[in-house]
Design an enzyme around this catalytic site. Structure first.
Site, mmCIF file in Angstrom:
data_model
loop_
_atom_site.group_PDB
_atom_site.id
_atom_site.type_symbol
_atom_site.label_atom_id
_atom_site.label_comp_id
_atom_site.label_asym_id
_atom_site.label_seq_id
_atom_site.Cartn_x
_atom_site.Cartn_y
_atom_site.Cartn_z
ATOM 1 C CB CYS A 212 -4.259 -4.959 -1.799
ATOM 2 S SG CYS A 212 -3.812 -4.402 -0.145
ATOM 3 C CB ALA B 41 -4.244 -7.502 2.617
ATOM 4 N NE ARG C 261 -4.857 -12.580 8.256
ATOM 5 C CZ ARG C 261 -5.578 -13.445 7.534
ATOM 6 N NH1 ARG C 261 -6.603 -13.039 6.832
ATOM 7 N NH2 ARG C 261 -5.253 -14.720 7.512
ATOM 8 C CG HIS D 265 -0.128 -14.992 0.229
ATOM 9 N ND1 HIS D 265 -1.196 -15.534 -0.419
ATOM 10 C CD2 HIS D 265 -0.634 -14.257 1.253
ATOM 11 C CE1 HIS D 265 -2.319 -15.165 0.191
ATOM 12 N NE2 HIS D 265 -1.991 -14.392 1.211
#
Lengths: 544, 459, 459, 544
Positions: free
Chosen positions: D61, D64, D95, D195
């Site tokens: 999503c 994230a 991550r 992003h």
């Protein structure tokens, strides 16, 4: 669970019970090694006699006493076991002889075991050549200051002469002190023979070879019969450092060759384990004039008493004051720890069967905890360890003991120097009750009515536990899991179950804590599944 | 450094053994004898042997270990140990009431040349052996072979003294067990039971050397192969010998005595050896391998594949006994690891042959067995070129600490960790247990020593 | 220091959670749904939830984790997720062919207020639910309770949708399983089978989350409670709920719906909880507890007694879920250890009551549940006064490294070690496994950090 | 096992197979996202569109993408997740964004996760107050330089305004840079939206706030779209240190607030992950005049090419020489490693489905190993990532994308300074083929006949493996164990299976080794029990 007193426990029941089960000859023999104590008229106890074949005993062998106990703890000797691999293997790191070689370049062979690993051809054709090659290899690889050779059972039988080999190799390597021990496992009746053989070897090959000890202080002692199990010697060393007295040699906990070689320069010998080291103590007295006294660092009071003995011996007020300071300082923590522990331990009971001195010494610690020692005995003691040295002249020497070399020593022509005159010794005896060259034995310190058993057998141990259900049982690894299967906490007093140190004040506190832990630990209450416990069965657990 | 005198430079040693990867025969015989129900081992020699062996086994299993000794004195060494043994037999049957006494010799009684057949028959003649009881023996001179040899000799003695062929063959497979833990045997018994194969396992240490704590001490715990079962081995269809060096003699003896054919297999450590064990059992017991075992196998393969990245190419040094080292090395190779140094003090041609085969694709691997194939040698090799993992008994910890190596304990003795007698190394589940231990050793070491920025939350 | 900003000084936090000892409901629901054979979990919310949960479960189990998502867009958030879910149901039945789809909600769909009953019935009306297939659901708003709540809600949903009472009662005991590993369940199933009790375990993760690697991917692995069995739970005699916070709701629902009485027990971690489990099973299934289980128990007690010296009085910090922490803490106390700090992010009065009782003789013990009962709090306590051991999920490793603490991994998620789904913590054998892990952690730490002269060869 | 060529593999079979299984509407939609490549006439691929509900997708999503990917790796920001606990929990250390705060006193919040842990009352009554208290607590406990707030799904729905809260709290704590992100999970169609939102936030709240970067060298670049997974950024940093060029900012691997704040002072931006960071690259160009070029440090050749670009860009012969030296030096080890690995990897095949750029970049590494990439696709790419930026004007903006704020930036009134004139750029383009502000997309680099699939579904993955049996499959954790259950080695390219670094020369060597390991590893050959293998069954395994 508070226990009733010894009188009420009918300790005599035990002998009856045991004797019933034994074959007649066995019963007859064993009954002489089981006595009810009376400290006022110490009864004779049969000890240092052969174990009856087939009896499951705690005892080991002469090799174990010589290599395992006495020589093993020295860090800078390459100890080569001459024999099949087993003996070297089993005596490899199994005794918790801690050692501290401060600098990386210093020798420390303790984590190694060395063996000639004899094969059948060596048995058939003799093993001396292999032993020589092994020594050469050891020198090439390790360049040690000393190499000791220990004989195992077949060595004597096949006629290998380890002493000759040692002499030859010493010629080949003049810088290396090489010497052998005829400590074949079949000699004597227990480890005790090995101690004796080791003592002889120490005297013949090491003691007196160096007249220049490293000294820091005015006074110096030897601590004999202390093997640094669990770090006991470390705390004793600390203590002497604090009172400002040098320890020239500890035999043999945390020791080095140099310590042995200079032991004859000390002023006084303190003997911890009488059984394993009294020969050396005697020889140091005879040859060099160093008096010895029985000492005990197990128990806070015992430690204080031993330290005071040292002060009185040297008769130096400054030293005496320092000792009193140290004692006063340490006793604060000790008393606090005792108080805490006693809440849990008071009135509980113990039994102990160990080695040559611990079965005696540890009674002090238990008594500081308010616990009673119902039964005790040695694995390899002699009558003098039980009844006191006064009985030595009356001990009958049997065939087994006669085989152990008894060396006669004389005052050293140049270095014999009595540290105290006879008068001084007499004064010290009188003023402070210091017994020189004397040991009164364990029974002297045990209550009337307690049981004393020499060379306890497995069967007897089971019976003791069944009959008297002690709160803690002390012995060694072979007994440990038997005792625990019976739901009784077991404390090893050979190796302390990886605990310790237990010596001196610091060690006493450790011991109080460990016994308190045993007293408080609840797991043995959980042995029975609840559905097998009667109260549960009755109360709630009914099949529909 | 704990082993500060060990350096990379080797000399050609011929006589001195330093830190052996073996011990002597009698302890193996004593161990094996504990796997027969109602059996009291007896050491015919000095007290020290018996004491040492009982201590070693006690420390390893953390269980009571009982055995008698002939308590040789200097006199017995000169005149022979006959009187001692006869008296010992009398004493033991009277006090400890075993069903059978299993006598093994020592270097002492062997050097003297005591004739056990004769002594035991004298004991019987003297009335020291009660009705229905038995004294058996094996010769275990300490200067021949190793503890493994002693184990083998004791197991062969069971065959010699107990196994009997009657005309009635039974659809049963004998499993002669090499040196392993009770946990390993429990797993093997579980596997045979899942297979619905009828088997007799001997010796059997389950419920003997992992006995419950329930407030009662049993000198002869519930477990152990019964003497009745031992006798019946002669009527079985086939014998699987698990571990060549421990069981070949017994298998041959049984074939010679009772015409029971046999196959020698590895102790089922790792999936390949377990595969072979199950297939052989399946073939000889004529039972299929159920899907649940394929699934167990698949779970192990799954775990290995998930861990593969961490295992691949890792250099391992091992020491121990041939019967364990052979399948263990094969298992490591099957996980793409590199067992590069392997020593066993037990001399064995079979070991050499098998290792040569197993390690054929790892040219850098060195292995050695017999005299001077000791831990000092192994450590020297490690000093010459390092490894990523060390596997072996407790003595390995000194090397592991000095060299800061991940260390997985396997073998005998393990004196410094509990529980090895509880968790198997055999079968697929035992394989998973080993993989987990190896992975934990690697990852714990990494997590502790890596740079802070390299600490990872996930695999 | 990895956690360099954590200091001993506490402030009275009311809003900020730092390093939580919990996560959100849906992952629990997803996990539970995997324990029904042929069931595909479905996350009704944004893609991210489903992705996060699948990742978390994959990392923990190292197994495939499949689940659908309603893939909410901004539009669905405004207009409701009905169309998305209907389409999702259609898509999933067509492509992935599950027997049942288990929908759980998310904070998103809950905030919007989607009515799942209505949406699912629309899907059925639209012909998206094939004959014989079923869509079930539970509400798992992320802002209520924790992952434990989600698990509980999913298990309760199984009862709600499947359990059916027929007139024919069966002599079967339901076992409602709280959050545990497949290995833990495998052990429980072994115990019930040794007891010869007839049971239905739900959910059942064995052969699902420890599936073999055999070259075939099965979207619906062989394991899992079958729907047929789930239906039959309504006819069982009794239900044992293992873990109050995960199973109480299901037990109550089943009693209300099908009149099956129940008892709540702890997950059988440690001998006391295992004792209670066996006794309760024995009582309700009317089967005796066989001696072999007394022996297993005795083996655990033996191991503990042998290790007692190392365990006694050791201070332990723990974090995790109430159902695990309660019996685990009791187990540690029963071994005379001192669990002194315990946190769980899952708010639970029951936890508080039980901990108060279990820790009554350890006055220094602190425990906390719910908001701000997080790992930051736990670490602050440790900074104030140290502990000897830390037990918890992988996140504990950061504290363990900073404080140089022995660390035993237990709980969810464990992302940095393999094999936890292979080796049980339940039952007596699971207890032994825990003891061994604790002992290894202590002894490895000691062996590594002690002075050279204190390195010991034996215990 | 050598694989036949793509042509022979009948890649088109795949589409047929897949479409058969899907519901009609799904089939229609998915078929547009599955294309057979032709680098000469790149076909259009449908991407950055909604995933069909119910489809098991790789995608995550917006939260994230924003918190997890772009902002997460910065060590000195306290990232507070505003929402229920889950989102913060799952993005906590998952991550592998490695970071190196050299000194103990430097901030490093990476091992922490912070959440407002919203409860139902916060959903009902609003969560702004709790968020404020949380920020106050964070300041009191940690006194960070910056605090970022990330919105989770319910936040937008209940109307909490995180930007207002940020402004208010910034007033309360003037020394702390506090800013929020509206990155609710339901926005957009994948992480990609996150992003974009993160890029906007970086520009609005951080970039350009500090004109005094720490510089050592004459030239300085930004490395954008590099997240230091497995330490990639570390090796890139080392490389630039060796060639003597400063990295002002890495966005956002191993980064700090200061890096972001000074990024506008660099001379050149190198863009690694085009998808996640092209917005910032563009904005730095527009506002400050810093040109960007696509860069790639994945693959040794690619790394060399990128370094040379840097040399050419600055046009400094000394720098160019240093770069060539470094390349020559590194390529020795690289070539040796390739040679060793290729013996095992040559002719093998790969498939890869990851993120936004790795599916493209890693093809270089595989091709260095002589391996062919049969199929590739992005999890959240846009058409420009596949087809090249030239298609941007033709991309249809749908409702989901329209909801993502598109910020328009202008040249900075005082600090806009084109680093190169248009002429210089044109010369560089011509002389060295450097494409400024351009990305040609993945398909341009893939062979004719290969398959390109956007937003791969679980079902498609299964089919791909069944049909084409690749030697290695690359994707993420959700796919890993599915692939491996099918007996195909799986390489994670999100987190490298705890491996790496894989960037630059050192990383390439690591990758070669890891792929060689996969190629040589034998465990997948052991999947079938021997009694289930046909050859065994036939040969020897017959029931009696």
């Amino acid at each position: 669970m508070g226990k009733t007193l010894i009188d009420e426990l009918e300790m005599s029941k035990f002998t009856e019970e045991v004797v019933k089960a034994y074959p007649k000859k066995v019963a007859k023999k064993r009954s002489k090694s089981i006595v009810i104590n009376d400290p006022d008229s110490i009864p004779q106890i049969q000890s240092n006699v052969r174990t009856i074949p087939g009896i499951i005993t705690q005892r080991g062998c002469t090799y174990a006493g010589c290599k395992g106990v006495v020589l093993g703890p020295t860090r800078d000797i390459v100890n080569i076991t001459h024999g099949p691999i087993g003996c070297g293997f089993y005596s490899w790191l199994t005794r918790r002889n801690q050692t501290r070689a401060d600098k990386p370049e210093m020798d420390n062979f303790i984590p190694y075991t060395f063996s000639t690993d004899m094969q059948d051809s060596n048995i058939v054709f003799g093993g001396e050549e292999k032993l020589k090659v092994a020594i050469r290899e050891a020198v090439e690889l390790f360049n040690p200051k000393g190499i000791a050779i220990f004989s195992t059972c077949p060595v004597g039988l096949i006629g290998d002469d380890v002493h000759r080999v040692a002499r030859q190799m010493k010629e080949e390597f003049p810088g290396v002190n090489i010497f052998g021990f005829s400590c074949e496992g079949y000699r004597g009746v227990s480890q005790s023979a090995g101690h004796h053989i080791a003592n002889n070897g120490l005297y013949k090959h090491l003691i007196g070879r160096n007249d220049n000890p490293t000294r820091k202080y005015k006074y110096a002692v030897n601590v004999l019969g202390e093997y640094n199990i669990g770090g006991d010697a470390f705390v004793i060393e600390d203590l002497f450092e604090r009172i400002g007295v040098d320890i020239i040699a500890t035999m043999s906990g945390n020791s080095t060759l140099e310590q042995f070689e200079t032991a004859h320069t000390a002023d006084f010998s303190l003997v911890m384990c009488h059984r394993s080291i009294n020969y050396v103590a005697e020889m140091l007295e005879t040859s060099f004039g160093i008096p010895w006294a029985k000492a005990n660092f197990i128990g806070a009071e015992a430690t204080a008493k031993t330290l005071r003995k040292v002060g009185q011996y040297f008769g130096d007020q400054e030293l005496i004051d320092r000792i009193e300071e140290v004692i006063a300082d340490e006793m604060k923590a000790v008393n606090a720890a005792i108080e805490k522990a006693r809440a849990k331990t008071e009135g509980k009971t113990a039994m102990m069967f160990v080695g040559g001195s611990r079965a005696h010494h540890y009674q002090e610690l238990f008594s500081e905890l308010g616990m009673e020692t119902l039964v005790a005995g040695y694995e390899f003691g002699h009558r003098d360890d039980y009844e006191g040295r006064r009985v030595i002249p009356t001990i009958q020497i049997d065939a087994d003991s006669r085989n152990i070399e008894e060396i006669t020593v004389y005052p050293d022509p140049t270095r014999y120097k009595p540290r105290k005159t006879e008068e001084e010794l007499a004064q010290l005896r009188e003023a402070f009750d210091i017994e020189f060259n004397e040991y009164k034995g364990m029974m002297n310190d045990m209550k009337k009515g307690t049981l004393v058993i020499d060379d306890l057998s497995h069967y007897e141990m089971e019976k003791l536990i069944e009959l008297y259900k002690p709160d803690v049982f002390c012995a060694g690894i072979k007994e440990k899991y038997v005792v625990q299967k019976m739901g009784i906490p077991m404390k090893q007093l050979h190796n302390y179950d990886n605990g310790g140190p237990y010596a001196a004040f610091e060690g006493a506190i450790n011991f109080y804590k460990d016994i308190e832990m045993i007293a408080c630990s609840t797991i043995f209450k959980q042995m029975k599944a609840p559905w097998e416990r009667e109260e549960v069965l009755e109360a709630e657990y009914v099949f529909n | 450094m704990l082993l500060r005198h060990t350096t990379a430079k080797e000399i050609d040693r011929k006589a001195l053994t330093i830190n052996p990867a073996k011990t002597c025969q009698p302890v193996g015989a004593m161990y094996a004898a504990l796997g027969i129900h109602g059996c009291l081992p007896h050491s015919h020699g000095s007290q020290g042997c018996c004491s040492y062996h009982r201590s070693a086994l006690s420390r390893h299993f953390r269980e009571p270990i009982m055995a008698g000794t002939s308590s040789f004195s200097e006199g017995s060494s000169v005149f022979g140990g006959s009187a001692n043994l006869v008296q010992a037999i009398d004493t033991m049957f009277t006090i400890y009431k075993p069903d059978v006494i299993a006598v093994h010799t020592t270097c002492l009684s062997e050097t003297i040349g005591d004739d056990l057949t004769q002594i035991i028959s004298k004991a019987a003649d003297d009335g020291c052996v009660p009705e229905g009881k038995q004294v058996i023996y094996c010769n275990t001179p300490s200067y021949v072979g190793t503890h493994v040899t002693g184990y083998s000799n004791q197991v062969a003695a069971f065959i010699k003294f107990f196994s009997t062929a009657t005309p009635k063959k039974r659809n049963v497979i004998n499993i002669a067990a090499g040196w392993m833990e009770p946990s390993d045997q429990r797993e093997i018994k579980r596997l045979t039971s899942v297979m619905e194969a009828r088997t007799i396992l001997f010796p059997d240490f389950t419920d003997v050397l992992d006995a419950p704590l329930d407030g009662h001490y049993k000198m002869y715990p519930n477990g152990g192969t019964t003497i009745a079962d031992m006798k019946l081995t002669g009527d079985s269809k086939f014998t699987l010998g698990l571990g060549q060096s421990c069981t070949e003699d017994a298998c041959i003896k049984l074939e010679n005595k009772c015409k029971v054919k046999f196959e020698l297999l590895d102790i089922p450590i790792g999936f390949k050896a377990t595969d072979r064990f199950l297939m052989s059992l399946s073939r000889h017991a004529n039972v299929p391998i159920p899907e649940s075992l394929s699934d167990e196998r698949g779970r192990l393969i799954d775990l290995i594949s998930d861990s593969s990245k961490y295992l691949y190419g890792k250099r391992v040094a091992l020491f121990g006994d041939p019967d364990t080292l052979i399948p263990l090395t094969e298992f490591l190779v099957s996980m793409d690891m590199k067992p590069v140094y392997i020593v066993t003090g037990t001399p064995s041609k079979y070991f050499t042959e098998r290792m040569t085969e197993i390690l054929k694709d790892i040219p850098e691997a060195k292995f050695k067995s017999g005299e001077q194939a000791d831990m000092f040698q192994l450590h020297q090799w490690i000093k010459q070129e390092g490894v990523d993992l060390l596997m072996g008994n407790t003595y390995g910890k000194y090397i592991a600490r000095d060299e800061d190596l991940p260390f997985v304990r396997i073998g005998f003795p393990i004196a410094d960790r509990p529980g090895h007698n509880y968790f198997a190394k055999t079968g697929y589940e035992g394989g998973a247990n080993l993989v987990k231990q190896i992975m934990d050793a690697f990852l714990d070491h990494f997590d502790r020593t890596c740079l802070e920025e390299k600490v990872e939350w996930q695999l």
